[in-house]
Design a protein around this motif. Sequence first.
Motif, PDB file in Angstrom:
ATOM      1  N   VAL A 106      -1.095  -3.351  -7.448  1.00 26.30           N
ATOM      2  CA  VAL A 106      -1.072  -3.409  -5.977  1.00 26.30           C
ATOM      3  C   VAL A 106       0.072  -4.274  -5.451  1.00 26.30           C
ATOM      4  CG1 VAL A 106      -3.472  -2.793  -5.548  1.00 26.30           C
ATOM      5  CG2 VAL A 106      -2.885  -5.195  -5.997  1.00 26.30           C
ATOM      6  N   LEU A 129      -0.271   7.829  -8.057  1.00 28.18           N
ATOM      7  CA  LEU A 129      -0.961   6.945  -7.119  1.00 28.18           C
ATOM      8  C   LEU A 129      -2.389   7.404  -6.865  1.00 28.18           C
ATOM      9  CD1 LEU A 129       1.824   6.219  -4.463  1.00 28.18           C
ATOM     10  CD2 LEU A 129       1.024   4.737  -6.308  1.00 28.18           C
ATOM     11  N   ASN A 147       3.233  -0.780  -7.184  1.00 25.67           N
ATOM     12  CA  ASN A 147       3.274  -0.025  -5.928  1.00 25.67           C
ATOM     13  C   ASN A 147       4.659  -0.113  -5.290  1.00 25.67           C
ATOM     14  OD1 ASN A 147       0.661   0.899  -6.006  1.00 25.67           O
ATOM     15  ND2 ASN A 147      -0.163  -0.609  -4.564  1.00 25.67           N
ATOM     16  N   GLY A 192       0.188   3.139  -9.625  1.00 25.05           N
ATOM     17  CA  GLY A 192      -0.224   2.134  -8.643  1.00 25.05           C
ATOM     18  C   GLY A 192      -1.622   2.440  -8.145  1.00 25.05           C
ATOM     19  N   ASP A 199       0.869  -1.186   0.000  1.00 19.90           N
ATOM     20  CA  ASP A 199       0.000   0.000   0.000  1.00 19.90           C
ATOM     21  C   ASP A 199       0.900   1.229   0.000  1.00 19.90           C
ATOM     22  OD1 ASP A 199      -1.827   1.978   0.223  1.00 19.90           O
ATOM     23  OD2 ASP A 199      -2.724   1.286   2.104  1.00 19.90           O
ATOM     24  N   PRO A 200       0.933   1.961  -1.101  1.00 23.21           N
ATOM     25  CA  PRO A 200       1.861   3.085  -1.206  1.00 23.21           C
ATOM     26  C   PRO A 200       1.297   4.401  -0.686  1.00 23.21           C
ATOM     27  CG  PRO A 200       0.728   2.799  -3.275  1.00 23.21           C
ATOM     28  CD  PRO A 200       0.165   1.755  -2.338  1.00 23.21           C
ATOM     29  N   GLY A 253      -3.475   3.110  -4.417  1.00 25.50           N
ATOM     30  CA  GLY A 253      -3.312   3.256  -2.971  1.00 25.50           C
ATOM     31  C   GLY A 253      -4.639   3.075  -2.258  1.00 25.50           C
TER      32      GLY A 253
END
Length: 427
Positions: free
Chosen positions: A348, A268, A352, A304, A54-55, A306
């Motif tokens: 994900v 993101l 990420n 990505g 999880d960025p 988030g």
Amino acid sequence: MFDLIVKGGTLPDGRVADIGIADGKITAIDVLDDATAGAVIDASGDLVSPPFVDPHFHMDATLSYGIPRINASGTLLEGIGLWGELKQVMAQEEVVARAMTYCDWAASMGLLAIRSHVDTCDDRLLGVEALLEVRDKVKDYIDVQLVAFPQDGFYRDPTARENTLRALDLGVDVVGGIPHFERTTADGSASVKELCEIGAERGLPVDMHCDETDDPMSRHIETLAYETQRLGLQGRVVGSHLTSMHSMDNYYVSKLLPLIAESEISALPNPLINIVLQGRHDTFPKRRGLTRVKEMLALGINVGWGQDCVLDPWYSLGTADMLDVAFMGLHVAQMTSPGEMRKCFDMVTFDNAKAIGLEGYGLHVGATASLVVLDASDPIEALRMRASRLHVVAKGKVISTTPRSDATLSLDGRPNVARRRHNVESP
Ligand code: FE2
């Protein structure tokens, strides 16, 4: 020879292999002899993936839903106001306790790397101290990166600038910002410039909440891309949210996207939150507030997904499940072809990890031995089912197991077990 072998699983690229683990690293990917291992996980027929990443998250606010009240309007701005109320009453040990509970949830979901923003608009830096403690407490199984995030505005809040610098001095990993929340566009641009300079001087990555608004004239991503190039920060900068791009003029976007690509900025979006918070001032048609994901991917920009929030002033749901996040992203971005669905799984995991510069990530010899065994035959099925995380391995150790989610049926003439698995790529 091996502390653990994960036997016969299907990797995200379709290969079937045994994974040998020793001293916290992947030391072999091959056909391996069970007798050479201290323990064996039978993953035959199951998907084996590197862990979820999880960025973009807010661990100082998570699991605070309803304290001191709920967000009645559901808007971003009421959420920010409510967070301001919560900050007045929260204690450091309570922040640590909430974050540690969240990390337990994350571990159970195979979410083993989290970049969390932490609010630096508090003279006590209570949230910063709390999350530094949490980062250390979970380091054996979750990699936590912290972003110094001046929630109330780097310039707009009178002490945010000084407190953000103090947070970085304390060991916060990444420089954050919120240019669209500054008082003027000029202040927003100036904040991007100074924060990127701070990142360059300190050798730190930069990750801004950028243009989280429906205003098509919110164009701070342009300044972020320009400053990234000017300061040589390519590959170290993230633009989070970028929701205004949804509403921008198409001609302007045709000029903007190549600039982002040249700057090697990762984008993101946070689909669960963007779909909930954006468009709240619209009647109909009502904008959906997600940035231009497919258009950025087509230009080679790293994008990505988030999560942003779980049970906090901005979002009243969530379970630390990055497959939920990708599932929503897939729908809102209309990424429904087999290739696009697979990409949503990669976003994900691998993408990420790239966005936040995670080292040692992946399923290859020499990588950190962190992985998840999913009750699914491939990434698309994992998304469709938000599949159970049967086994989670973190840095060589099994840290969580979950039973399969088969149902037991009592229907005359039917099998007594309903498995929802059904590989869509080979029907
Ligand atoms: Fe955020």
